[in-house]
Design a protein around this motif. Structure first.
Motif, PDB file in Angstrom:
ATOM      1  N   ALA A  79       0.827  -1.210   0.000  1.00  0.00           N
ATOM      2  CA  ALA A  79       0.000   0.000   0.000  1.00  0.00           C
ATOM      3  C   ALA A  79       0.858   1.256   0.000  1.00  0.00           C
ATOM      4  O   ALA A  79       0.544   2.233  -0.682  1.00  0.00           O
ATOM      5  CB  ALA A  79      -0.934  -0.012   1.211  1.00  0.00           C
ATOM      6  N   VAL A  80       1.939   1.235   0.771  1.00  0.00           N
ATOM      7  CA  VAL A  80       2.859   2.381   0.799  1.00  0.00           C
ATOM      8  C   VAL A  80       3.452   2.600  -0.595  1.00  0.00           C
ATOM      9  O   VAL A  80       3.499   3.730  -1.099  1.00  0.00           O
ATOM     10  CB  VAL A  80       3.976   2.173   1.845  1.00  0.00           C
ATOM     11  CG1 VAL A  80       5.074   3.221   1.693  1.00  0.00           C
ATOM     12  CG2 VAL A  80       3.406   2.216   3.256  1.00  0.00           C
ATOM     13  N   ASN A  81       3.901   1.518  -1.228  1.00  0.00           N
ATOM     14  CA  ASN A  81       4.487   1.622  -2.567  1.00  0.00           C
ATOM     15  C   ASN A  81       3.473   2.145  -3.584  1.00  0.00           C
ATOM     16  O   ASN A  81       3.790   2.989  -4.428  1.00  0.00           O
ATOM     17  CB  ASN A  81       5.025   0.259  -3.024  1.00  0.00           C
ATOM     18  CG  ASN A  81       6.229  -0.179  -2.210  1.00  0.00           C
ATOM     19  OD1 ASN A  81       6.907   0.644  -1.588  1.00  0.00           O
ATOM     20  ND2 ASN A  81       6.492  -1.466  -2.185  1.00  0.00           N
ATOM     21  N   ALA A  82       2.215   1.633  -3.495  1.00  0.00           N
ATOM     22  CA  ALA A  82       1.165   2.084  -4.418  1.00  0.00           C
ATOM     23  C   ALA A  82       0.846   3.559  -4.184  1.00  0.00           C
ATOM     24  O   ALA A  82       0.638   4.317  -5.141  1.00  0.00           O
ATOM     25  CB  ALA A  82      -0.088   1.225  -4.243  1.00  0.00           C
ATOM     26  N   TRP A  83       0.820   3.964  -2.928  1.00  0.00           N
ATOM     27  CA  TRP A  83       0.542   5.367  -2.593  1.00  0.00           C
ATOM     28  C   TRP A  83       1.644   6.283  -3.139  1.00  0.00           C
ATOM     29  O   TRP A  83       1.366   7.340  -3.707  1.00  0.00           O
ATOM     30  CB  TRP A  83       0.423   5.499  -1.072  1.00  0.00           C
ATOM     31  CG  TRP A  83       0.186   6.902  -0.609  1.00  0.00           C
ATOM     32  CD1 TRP A  83      -0.965   7.623  -0.698  1.00  0.00           C
ATOM     33  CD2 TRP A  83       1.149   7.755   0.028  1.00  0.00           C
ATOM     34  NE1 TRP A  83      -0.795   8.880  -0.155  1.00  0.00           N
ATOM     35  CE2 TRP A  83       0.501   8.980   0.296  1.00  0.00           C
ATOM     36  CE3 TRP A  83       2.475   7.603   0.404  1.00  0.00           C
ATOM     37  CZ2 TRP A  83       1.145  10.046   0.913  1.00  0.00           C
ATOM     38  CZ3 TRP A  83       3.122   8.653   1.027  1.00  0.00           C
ATOM     39  CH2 TRP A  83       2.462   9.867   1.271  1.00  0.00           C
ATOM     40  N   ARG A  84       2.901   5.842  -2.996  1.00  0.00           N
ATOM     41  CA  ARG A  84       4.023   6.646  -3.519  1.00  0.00           C
ATOM     42  C   ARG A  84       3.943   6.781  -5.037  1.00  0.00           C
ATOM     43  O   ARG A  84       4.193   7.859  -5.586  1.00  0.00           O
ATOM     44  CB  ARG A  84       5.355   5.994  -3.120  1.00  0.00           C
ATOM     45  CG  ARG A  84       5.710   6.188  -1.669  1.00  0.00           C
ATOM     46  CD  ARG A  84       7.002   5.482  -1.334  1.00  0.00           C
ATOM     47  NE  ARG A  84       7.364   5.700   0.054  1.00  0.00           N
ATOM     48  CZ  ARG A  84       8.144   4.906   0.765  1.00  0.00           C
ATOM     49  NH1 ARG A  84       8.670   3.831   0.212  1.00  0.00           N
ATOM     50  NH2 ARG A  84       8.420   5.177   2.013  1.00  0.00           N
ATOM     51  N   ALA A  85       3.605   5.662  -5.707  1.00  0.00           N
ATOM     52  CA  ALA A  85       3.485   5.708  -7.172  1.00  0.00           C
ATOM     53  C   ALA A  85       2.348   6.641  -7.579  1.00  0.00           C
ATOM     54  O   ALA A  85       2.458   7.395  -8.552  1.00  0.00           O
ATOM     55  CB  ALA A  85       3.242   4.303  -7.725  1.00  0.00           C
ATOM     56  N   ASP A  86       1.264   6.619  -6.824  1.00  0.00           N
ATOM     57  CA  ASP A  86       0.123   7.494  -7.107  1.00  0.00           C
ATOM     58  C   ASP A  86       0.513   8.963  -6.939  1.00  0.00           C
ATOM     59  O   ASP A  86       0.167   9.814  -7.765  1.00  0.00           O
ATOM     60  CB  ASP A  86      -1.034   7.135  -6.165  1.00  0.00           C
ATOM     61  CG  ASP A  86      -2.295   7.908  -6.501  1.00  0.00           C
ATOM     62  OD1 ASP A  86      -2.721   7.869  -7.670  1.00  0.00           O
ATOM     63  OD2 ASP A  86      -2.848   8.562  -5.595  1.00  0.00           O
ATOM     64  N   MET A  87       1.260   9.250  -5.867  1.00  0.00           N
ATOM     65  CA  MET A  87       1.707  10.629  -5.625  1.00  0.00           C
ATOM     66  C   MET A  87       2.658  11.101  -6.725  1.00  0.00           C
ATOM     67  O   MET A  87       2.569  12.245  -7.185  1.00  0.00           O
ATOM     68  CB  MET A  87       2.384  10.738  -4.247  1.00  0.00           C
ATOM     69  CG  MET A  87       1.449  10.492  -3.069  1.00  0.00           C
ATOM     70  SD  MET A  87      -0.062  11.470  -3.104  1.00  0.00           S
ATOM     71  CE  MET A  87       0.586  13.103  -2.886  1.00  0.00           C
ATOM     72  N   LYS A 114       3.045   5.433 -14.591  1.00  0.00           N
ATOM     73  CA  LYS A 114       1.656   4.956 -14.658  1.00  0.00           C
ATOM     74  C   LYS A 114       1.606   3.430 -14.763  1.00  0.00           C
ATOM     75  O   LYS A 114       0.721   2.785 -14.193  1.00  0.00           O
ATOM     76  CB  LYS A 114       0.922   5.621 -15.824  1.00  0.00           C
ATOM     77  CG  LYS A 114       0.643   7.095 -15.567  1.00  0.00           C
ATOM     78  CD  LYS A 114      -0.356   7.669 -16.528  1.00  0.00           C
ATOM     79  CE  LYS A 114      -0.558   9.169 -16.298  1.00  0.00           C
ATOM     80  NZ  LYS A 114      -1.132   9.508 -15.012  1.00  0.00           N
ATOM     81  N   ALA A 115       2.565   2.838 -15.486  1.00  0.00           N
ATOM     82  CA  ALA A 115       2.618   1.369 -15.593  1.00  0.00           C
ATOM     83  C   ALA A 115       2.921   0.750 -14.231  1.00  0.00           C
ATOM     84  O   ALA A 115       2.304  -0.249 -13.832  1.00  0.00           O
ATOM     85  CB  ALA A 115       3.674   0.953 -16.614  1.00  0.00           C
ATOM     86  N   LYS A 116       3.864   1.372 -13.513  1.00  0.00           N
ATOM     87  CA  LYS A 116       4.199   0.881 -12.178  1.00  0.00           C
ATOM     88  C   LYS A 116       3.016   1.039 -11.232  1.00  0.00           C
ATOM     89  O   LYS A 116       2.711   0.159 -10.425  1.00  0.00           O
ATOM     90  CB  LYS A 116       5.408   1.647 -11.633  1.00  0.00           C
ATOM     91  CG  LYS A 116       5.902   1.139 -10.294  1.00  0.00           C
ATOM     92  CD  LYS A 116       7.135   1.878  -9.829  1.00  0.00           C
ATOM     93  CE  LYS A 116       7.595   1.328  -8.488  1.00  0.00           C
ATOM     94  NZ  LYS A 116       8.746   2.046  -7.954  1.00  0.00           N
ATOM     95  N   LEU A 120       1.249  -2.029  -9.287  1.00  0.00           N
ATOM     96  CA  LEU A 120       1.158  -2.019  -7.828  1.00  0.00           C
ATOM     97  C   LEU A 120      -0.295  -2.092  -7.362  1.00  0.00           C
ATOM     98  O   LEU A 120      -0.610  -2.755  -6.371  1.00  0.00           O
ATOM     99  CB  LEU A 120       1.827  -0.765  -7.259  1.00  0.00           C
ATOM    100  CG  LEU A 120       3.361  -0.769  -7.273  1.00  0.00           C
ATOM    101  CD1 LEU A 120       3.894   0.625  -6.973  1.00  0.00           C
ATOM    102  CD2 LEU A 120       3.910  -1.775  -6.276  1.00  0.00           C
ATOM    103  N   SER A 121      -1.171  -1.426  -8.097  1.00  0.00           N
ATOM    104  CA  SER A 121      -2.598  -1.450  -7.755  1.00  0.00           C
ATOM    105  C   SER A 121      -3.163  -2.866  -7.898  1.00  0.00           C
ATOM    106  O   SER A 121      -3.918  -3.337  -7.035  1.00  0.00           O
ATOM    107  CB  SER A 121      -3.367  -0.478  -8.653  1.00  0.00           C
ATOM    108  OG  SER A 121      -4.720  -0.451  -8.295  1.00  0.00           O
TER     109      SER A 121
END
Length: 200
Positions: A79-87, A114-116, A120-121
C-alpha cells in the motif's frame, strides 16, 4: 489512492495479535480440560477426545493469526508503494499542467510511472483478496470452536461430580471463541471498508 490501506493493515495486525493471545488462552484451557478429564476417568472418555480437537483448533488459530499478520505487514508495504506511485503520477500531471513544454521530455517517465502504478494497484488488490480469504478461513475455525463447546457441554453432562468443572471449561471455550471471532470480524470489516474506499 491507497493511503488508508497501510493504516488499516496496522489495525488488522493489532486485532490479529489479540486473537492470537486469546487462542493461546484456548490452548491452556484445553490442557486444563485434559488434566481434569484424566482425573475424572472413564466418565469423560468423550471429553478427552474433545480436548484434542480444542488443542488442535487453538494451534490452527495461532498459526493462521501469524500467517495473516505476515500478510497484513506485506499488504501495508504494498500500500505504501502504491501510494508513492500514485503521488508521483499526480506530481507529473501537475508539472505538465503548469507548463506543457515539459510534457514531451517527461513522456517516458510518466508512462513508466503509470505502468508501475497500475502493476502495484493490481498487486495490492491481490493482497487484499488473499487477506480476506485468510480471515474468512479463520472465522470458519471459530464456528468449529462453537460446535466443540456444544459437544463439550453434552459430554460434561455424564461426568458426575466433575460435571460443573467441565461445563465451566465448555463455557470458557465458547467465550474465548466469541472473543477471537470478534477480533476477526473487526479485522474483516476494517479490510472491507478500506477496500471500498480504495475503489471509490
Amino acid at each position: 489512492m491507497s493511503a488508508p490501506v497501510f493504516i488499516t493493515a496496522a489495525a488488522i495486525s493489532a486485532e490479529l495479535h489479540q486473537a492470537m493471545l486469546e487462542a493461546r488462552g484456548l490452548a491452556l484451557t484445553a490442557k486444563n480440560a485434559r488434566a481434569l478429564a484424566v482425573r475424572a476417568g472413564s466418565r469423560t472418555v468423550g471429553f478427552r477426545a474433545i480436548t484434542d480437537f480444542i488443542e488442535e483448533l487453538a494451534s490452527t488459530i495461532i498459526r493462521q493469526s501469524q500467517n495473516i499478520n505476515v500478510l497484513a505487514e506485506h499488504l501495508s508495504q504494498q500500500a505504501v508503494n502504491a501510494w508513492r506511485a500514485d503521488m508521483a503520477s499526480k506530481h507529473f500531471d501537475w508539472v505538465c499542467t503548469q507548463n506543457s513544454r515539459y510534457q514531451n521530455s517527461l513522456t517516458v517517465s510518466i508512462d513508466e510511472c503509470k505502468a508501475k502504478q497500475l502493476a502495484l494497484s493490481i498487486e495490492l488488490q491481490k493482497g487484499i483478496s488473499l487477506l480476506t480469504d485468510q480471515l474468512e478461513e479463520s472465522r470458519k475455525q471459530i464456528r468449529t470452536a462453537n460446535l466443540i463447546a456444544t459437544s463439550s457441554h453434552v459430554e460434561a453432562s455424564s461426568a458426575g461430580e466433575f460435571r460443573r468443572q467441565l461445563e465451566v471449561i465448555a463455557d470458557t471455550i465458547r467465550a474465548t471463541a466469541g472473543q477471537i471471532g470478534a477480533h476477526l470480524t473487526k479485522a474483516t470489516a476494517l479490510l472491507s471498508q478500506s477496500n471500498k474506499g480504495r475503489r471509490a
